[in-house]
Design a protein around this motif. Structure first.
Motif, PDB file in Angstrom:
ATOM      1  N   ARG A   1     -36.294 -44.038-102.581  1.00 56.73           N
ATOM      2  CA  ARG A   1     -34.981 -43.579-103.037  1.00 56.73           C
ATOM      3  C   ARG A   1     -34.174 -43.165-101.816  1.00 56.73           C
ATOM      4  NH1 ARG A   1     -38.594 -41.000-106.619  1.00 56.73           N
ATOM      5  NH2 ARG A   1     -38.560 -41.937-108.718  1.00 56.73           N
ATOM      6  N   LEU A   2     -33.019 -43.791-101.656  1.00 56.15           N
ATOM      7  CA  LEU A   2     -32.159 -43.532-100.513  1.00 56.15           C
ATOM      8  C   LEU A   2     -30.877 -42.853-100.969  1.00 56.15           C
ATOM      9  CD1 LEU A   2     -32.438 -47.031 -98.769  1.00 56.15           C
ATOM     10  CD2 LEU A   2     -33.925 -45.023 -98.461  1.00 56.15           C
ATOM     11  N   ARG A   3     -30.338 -41.976-100.132  1.00 60.43           N
ATOM     12  CA  ARG A   3     -29.044 -41.347-100.385  1.00 60.43           C
ATOM     13  C   ARG A   3     -28.092 -41.724 -99.253  1.00 60.43           C
ATOM     14  NH1 ARG A   3     -32.792 -37.476-101.133  1.00 60.43           N
ATOM     15  NH2 ARG A   3     -32.296 -36.436 -99.159  1.00 60.43           N
ATOM     16  N   THR A   4     -26.876 -42.097 -99.622  1.00 60.29           N
ATOM     17  CA  THR A   4     -25.918 -42.537 -98.605  1.00 60.29           C
ATOM     18  C   THR A   4     -24.496 -42.280 -99.064  1.00 60.29           C
ATOM     19  OG1 THR A   4     -25.118 -44.447 -97.349  1.00 60.29           O
ATOM     20  CG2 THR A   4     -25.922 -44.890 -99.573  1.00 60.29           C
ATOM     21  N   ARG A   5     -23.621 -42.037 -98.114  1.00 58.30           N
ATOM     22  CA  ARG A   5     -22.188 -41.958 -98.380  1.00 58.30           C
ATOM     23  C   ARG A   5     -21.488 -43.248 -97.967  1.00 58.30           C
ATOM     24  NH1 ARG A   5     -21.033 -36.790 -99.850  1.00 58.30           N
ATOM     25  NH2 ARG A   5     -22.556 -35.193 -99.243  1.00 58.30           N
ATOM     26  N   GLU A   6     -22.267 -44.222 -97.543  1.00 57.99           N
ATOM     27  CA  GLU A   6     -21.740 -45.532 -97.166  1.00 57.99           C
ATOM     28  C   GLU A   6     -22.497 -46.589 -97.969  1.00 57.99           C
ATOM     29  OE1 GLU A   6     -20.851 -45.938 -92.769  1.00 57.99           O
ATOM     30  OE2 GLU A   6     -22.233 -44.241 -92.723  1.00 57.99           O
ATOM     31  N   LEU A   7     -22.217 -46.633 -99.260  1.00 58.18           N
ATOM     32  CA  LEU A   7     -23.014 -47.433-100.180  1.00 58.18           C
ATOM     33  C   LEU A   7     -22.973 -48.922 -99.831  1.00 58.18           C
ATOM     34  CD1 LEU A   7     -24.774 -47.591-102.671  1.00 58.18           C
ATOM     35  CD2 LEU A   7     -22.699 -47.626-104.073  1.00 58.18           C
TER      36      LEU A   7
END
Length: 329
Positions: A266-272
């Motif tokens: 599971r990854l979290r990003t603000r640059e989808l």
């Protein structure tokens, strides 16, 4: 729609440094401010005890502000109630109507208390109760009672409509019908202030919203602005024989955080777009399939839960309650 005596571009609701203190010194609302324009749907959200009801009661003229300034249609809704009440509609969480009256009798009774009331049959049709006029209130389902609550709020053709949990008890079809009605009211210039526990409802209806925490506004903005403050998520199962270290450098993909649960990443990003493109390009080059791939933007629910968790943390650390609230708009 009633004739307006303020310019259409002016704020219909203005709240400045509102405080509300109960007996014993409990401060339920701790200095909030916001404005709502004509024809705008504004959602006020928050967990139980956040101060929503205390705020809305002041706006409805049911209670005075302890301090600060509140104006609805240019007037103080409590001290100038006679100038405000005929131009507003209020849908409370529970109507408390006489159970032996029929739907039509209830609407007629309420119309007698409203200036310039619309025909009862017209309003009942508008909320989908046109065929239930002869049914006693006690025989209505919970959802039908909510529709009756809404009908009575609309009897006076209000310029400002306060909706407190308007779709509680409604099934999915009834909820969608209520949403469509709110959109129609907005299109004709009605200003709507909405409280709801259904975050999907706020996301679908609100032009702007505010989330309250511990008597303050923690965040405000459009639904898109509020959700944009939360990271997007990508999840997938690692291909057989691969490990997390076999992926491209996560920092280079714009990933701000990750979790590994068995073989699920599971990854979290603000640059989808950047992260998803880099990941799929790698998978194509490696000739592997990312099974269970799920790519999604942040949701209002995630923003709300994040603020609720901050509220729980603030209770454990009282000094954190005085942190400056975030404002997006």
């Amino acid at each position: 729609m009633a004739t307006h005596d303020i310019h259409e571009h002016e704020h219909v609701i203005e709240v400045t440094d509102l405080h509300r203190v109960y007996g014993g010194g409990f401060e339920a609302v701790r200095g909030i401010g916001f404005q709502v324009g004509r024809g705008e749907v504004f959602a006020l959200l928050g967990t139980n005890g956040a101060g929503k009801t205390s705020t809305v009661e002041v706006l409805e003229g049911l209670a005075p502000a302890s301090s600060g300034r509140v104006r609805v249609l240019g007037h103080d809704p409590y001290t100038e109630r006679g100038a405000v009440r005929p131009r507003t509609g209020v849908m409370l969480q529970e109507g408390g109507f006489p159970s032996e009256l029929t739907v039509t009798e209830t609407a007629r009774m309420w119309a007698g208390c409203v200036s310039g009331a619309r025909p009862e049959a017209e309003v009942l049709d508008q909320v989908g109760l046109g065929g239930r006029g002869d049914v006693r209130v006690k025989q209505l389902s919970g959802g039908e009672r909510r529709r009756l609550d809404l009908a009575l709020a609309l009897l006076g053709d209000p310029e400002v409509l306060f909706l407190d949990e308007p779709t509680t008890g409604l099934d999915a079809e009834g909820r969608r019908a209520t949403w469509e009605l709110v959109r129609q009211l907005r299109a004709t210039g009605t200003t709507v202030l909405l409280t709801t526990h259904y975050l999907e409802e706020a996301e679908n209806l609100a032009d702007r919203l505010a989330i309250m925490r511990e008597g303050r506004i923690a965040v405000t903005g459009t639904p898109a602005e509020v959700t944009a403050a939360q990271p997007a998520r990508i999840s997938f199962r690692l291909p057989d024989g691969y490990h997390l270290g076999d992926l491209p450098p996560l920092g280079a993909l714009g990933v701000s955080g990750h979790e590994l649960d068995g073989n699920v990443v599971r990854l979290r990003t603000r640059e989808l777009q950047r992260a998803a493109t880099g990941l799929l390009t790698w998978a194509e080059g490696a000739r592997v399939e990312l099974r269970g791939l799920d790519v999604r933007s942040a949701s209002l629910e995630e923003a709300f839960l994040g603020i609720a968790q901050q509220q729980a943390g603030a209770r454990q650390n009282p000094a954190a309650q005085d942190a400056k609230p975030e404002a997006l708009a």
